[in-house]
Design an enzyme around this catalytic site. Structure first.
Site, mmCIF file in Angstrom:
data_model
loop_
_atom_site.group_PDB
_atom_site.id
_atom_site.type_symbol
_atom_site.label_atom_id
_atom_site.label_comp_id
_atom_site.label_asym_id
_atom_site.label_seq_id
_atom_site.Cartn_x
_atom_site.Cartn_y
_atom_site.Cartn_z
ATOM 1 N N ARG A 15 5.557 -15.327 -19.917
ATOM 2 C CA ARG A 15 4.525 -15.815 -20.328
ATOM 3 C C ARG A 15 4.843 -16.458 -21.777
ATOM 4 O O ARG A 15 4.125 -17.205 -22.456
ATOM 5 C CB ARG A 15 3.525 -14.855 -20.982
ATOM 6 C CG ARG A 15 2.643 -14.189 -20.018
ATOM 7 C CD ARG A 15 1.365 -15.069 -19.749
ATOM 8 N NE ARG A 15 0.957 -15.864 -20.832
ATOM 9 C CZ ARG A 15 0.189 -15.076 -21.806
ATOM 10 N NH1 ARG A 15 -0.490 -14.072 -21.613
ATOM 11 N NH2 ARG A 15 -0.169 -15.831 -23.104
ATOM 12 N N ASP A 51 -8.696 -13.570 -15.623
ATOM 13 C CA ASP A 51 -9.394 -12.882 -16.687
ATOM 14 C C ASP A 51 -11.088 -13.041 -16.443
ATOM 15 O O ASP A 51 -11.272 -14.113 -15.741
ATOM 16 C CB ASP A 51 -9.176 -13.508 -18.108
ATOM 17 C CG ASP A 51 -9.487 -12.684 -19.158
ATOM 18 O OD1 ASP A 51 -9.186 -11.925 -19.654
ATOM 19 O OD2 ASP A 51 -10.842 -12.936 -19.682
HETATM 20 O O1 CP3 Z 1 -3.417 -6.469 -15.784
HETATM 21 C C1 CP3 Z 1 -3.904 -7.448 -15.414
HETATM 22 O O2 CP3 Z 1 -3.228 -8.581 -15.970
HETATM 23 C C2 CP3 Z 1 -5.037 -7.541 -14.818
HETATM 24 C C3 CP3 Z 1 -5.859 -8.819 -15.084
HETATM 25 C C4 CP3 Z 1 -6.965 -8.800 -16.151
HETATM 26 C C5 CP3 Z 1 -6.803 -9.319 -17.549
HETATM 27 N N1 CP3 Z 1 -8.155 -9.367 -17.901
HETATM 28 C C6 CP3 Z 1 -5.858 -10.050 -17.953
HETATM 29 C C7 CP3 Z 1 -5.666 -10.066 -19.567
HETATM 30 C C8 CP3 Z 1 -8.263 -8.375 -15.956
HETATM 31 C C9 CP3 Z 1 -8.821 -7.224 -14.945
HETATM 32 C C10 CP3 Z 1 -8.842 -8.533 -17.379
HETATM 33 C C11 CP3 Z 1 -10.559 -8.145 -17.509
HETATM 34 C C12 CP3 Z 1 -10.939 -8.506 -18.806
HETATM 35 N N2 CP3 Z 1 -10.752 -9.487 -19.681
HETATM 36 C C13 CP3 Z 1 -12.127 -7.504 -19.228
HETATM 37 C C14 CP3 Z 1 -12.713 -6.539 -18.650
HETATM 38 C C15 CP3 Z 1 -11.550 -5.297 -18.508
HETATM 39 C C16 CP3 Z 1 -12.174 -3.931 -18.703
HETATM 40 O O3 CP3 Z 1 -11.150 -3.161 -18.531
HETATM 41 O O4 CP3 Z 1 -13.139 -3.712 -19.497
HETATM 42 C C17 CP3 Z 1 -12.548 -8.185 -20.487
HETATM 43 C C18 CP3 Z 1 -13.485 -7.406 -21.487
HETATM 44 C C19 CP3 Z 1 -11.848 -9.247 -20.804
HETATM 45 C C20 CP3 Z 1 -11.658 -10.180 -22.000
HETATM 46 C C21 CP3 Z 1 -10.171 -10.112 -22.615
HETATM 47 N N3 CP3 Z 1 -9.205 -10.869 -22.284
HETATM 48 C C22 CP3 Z 1 -9.816 -9.187 -23.686
HETATM 49 C C23 CP3 Z 1 -10.836 -8.432 -24.315
HETATM 50 C C24 CP3 Z 1 -8.463 -9.798 -23.947
HETATM 51 C C25 CP3 Z 1 -7.598 -9.002 -25.055
HETATM 52 C C26 CP3 Z 1 -7.059 -10.128 -26.100
HETATM 53 C C27 CP3 Z 1 -5.979 -9.584 -26.994
HETATM 54 O O5 CP3 Z 1 -5.110 -10.044 -27.079
HETATM 55 O O6 CP3 Z 1 -6.029 -8.231 -27.560
HETATM 56 C C28 CP3 Z 1 -7.958 -10.573 -23.023
HETATM 57 C C29 CP3 Z 1 -6.896 -11.219 -22.758
HETATM 58 C C30 CP3 Z 1 -6.060 -10.868 -21.562
HETATM 59 N N4 CP3 Z 1 -6.497 -10.557 -20.373
HETATM 60 C C31 CP3 Z 1 -4.642 -10.375 -21.587
HETATM 61 C C32 CP3 Z 1 -4.402 -10.098 -20.221
HETATM 62 C C33 CP3 Z 1 -2.977 -9.662 -19.526
HETATM 63 C C34 CP3 Z 1 -3.714 -10.389 -22.714
HETATM 64 C C35 CP3 Z 1 -3.255 -11.748 -23.072
HETATM 65 C C36 CP3 Z 1 -1.735 -11.830 -23.380
HETATM 66 O O7 CP3 Z 1 -0.932 -11.261 -22.922
HETATM 67 O O8 CP3 Z 1 -1.648 -12.834 -24.044
#
Ligand code: CP3
Length: 322
Positions: A15, A51
């Site tokens: 990433r 996502d």
């Molecule tokens: O493990 C995985 O990679 C599975 C894929 C996955 C992601 N997001 C990747 C992600 C899944 C299933 C999600 C779902 C998701 N995204 C939800 C519902 C999940 C749940 O359990 O309730 C929600 C509310 C989101 C929105 C979202 N995306 C948030 C709140 C965040 C966190 C932001 C932060 O940095 O704290 C994300 C980012 C995100 N989605 C990351 C990943 C791997 C992190 C991004 C990074 O690594 O830069």
């Protein structure tokens, strides 16, 4: 946020310099990142790297995922014109997802791939608030104050969620999960009136495809009964509700997914072991159980503890009757 990858050095390496949503649009990265936790931990299923806001981005909405914050939307929705500006789902805009899923299914072999989408309410909350929110005050104000705008928005988002799930299933996903992460902030009355019909529309729209459907939200103990009527085979439960209690709230015959507290993997191993076994024990009365962390993997989690936890669960596996 399942995000098993976030705790892995190999995830951070691929990433490096690539924005979250850009990574979600590249089949090579989707495949690599989805495979990483499977390779390292030997889990029984893979969850697609994507996502919940990805389909909105792919359809052209101006939004981003800000590290440490979450999804942020440039122009929050306040009225019908904003809803009308959201394009209807178009599968050709998410070709890269179909390509990645096809490649993954080939690489995974007998390991199932779980696809997913955001439920209309949780997506709506980001679009209305403009980003993450603690109280979802604007969302609730629109829900109660402009019901016709609310219905139009939820219907549009339901079409997008259903379309996104269909694309993943048609490309080979073995099961799908509908995340209504923030529904737990609603009263049961508001949930049933303003949200459930739209989640049911999403799940109903893919019923013909015949794959197991999982539904999950955070802090939804009081909503489990209602959510379990949305048209699902499996109910996801966060760590707040013991699974033997959850069994009594969901529909007969439904399996459960859950629910070790994601923070407990930071505790000494004997605590992790004891609490994981307690989860398995509580799940015995359910007709089926998918063990997981109650709300995904927190950044900073020691990946070796996760591997050990997977091994522990595998060592306890019991054949089920019926
Ligand atoms: O493990 C995985 O990679 C599975 C894929 C996955 C992601 N997001 C990747 C992600 C899944 C299933 C999600 C779902 C998701 N995204 C939800 C519902 C999940 C749940 O359990 O309730 C929600 C509310 C989101 C929105 C979202 N995306 C948030 C709140 C965040 C966190 C932001 C932060 O940095 O704290 C994300 C980012 C995100 N989605 C990351 C990943 C791997 C992190 C991004 C990074 O690594 O830069």
């Amino acid at each position: 946020m399942r995000q098993a990858g976030r705790s892995l050095p190999e995830y951070r390496a691929v990433r490096e310099g690539v924005a979250m949503l850009d990574a979600c649009m590249r089949p090579d990265l989707i495949i690599e990142i989805t495979m990483q936790p499977v390779r390292r931990h030997g889990v029984d299923a893979a969850i697609l790297f994507s996502d919940i806001v990805l389909p909105l981005k792919a359809l052209g909405l101006d939004l981003d995922i800000v590290p440490g914050v979450g999804p942020v939307i440039a122009e929050p929705i306040t009225e019908l014109a904003g809803v009308d500006a959201i394009p209807a789902f178009d599968a050709t805009r998410v070709d890269f997802v179909s390509e990645a899923v096809t490649g993954l299914v080939a690489e995974l072999g007998s390991t199932p791939l779980i696809g997913f989408a955001g439920a209309p309410y949780t997506l709506a909350s980001y679009l209305i608030e403009g980003g993450p929110s603690k109280d979802h005050a604007k969302t609730k104000a629109l829900m109660h104050g402009a019901p016709e705008v609310w219905r139009a928005l939820m219907a549009r988002l339901a079409g997008i969620s259903a379309g996104f799930l269909r694309v993943q299933i048609e490309a080979g996903a073995s099961a799908v999960q509908l995340f209504d992460s923030w529904a737990g902030g609603l009263s049961p009355h508001d949930y049933r009136k303003f949200v459930l019909p739209h989640s049911a529309a999403v799940l109903g729209a893919i019923a013909d495809l015949g794959v197991p459907r999982i539904h999950f939200g955070v802090a939804t103990g009081e909503l489990l009964a209602a959510m379990s009527t949305a048209g699902v085979e499996v109910m996801g439960v966060d760590w707040r509700v013991p699974l033997d209690r959850a069994v009594e709230r969901v529909q007969p015959g439904q399996a459960l997914q859950g629910n070790l507290d994601s923070t407990l993997v930071f505790a000494p191993w004997d605590v992790v072991e004891r609490e994981a076994l307690r989860v398995l024990e509580a799940a015995r009365s359910a007709p089926g159980h998918i063990f997981n962390l109650g709300h995904g993997v927190l950044p900073g989690t020691d990946p070796d503890v996760l591997t050990r936890l997977v091994d522990l669960i595998h060592s306890q596996e019991m054949p089920r009757e019926g």
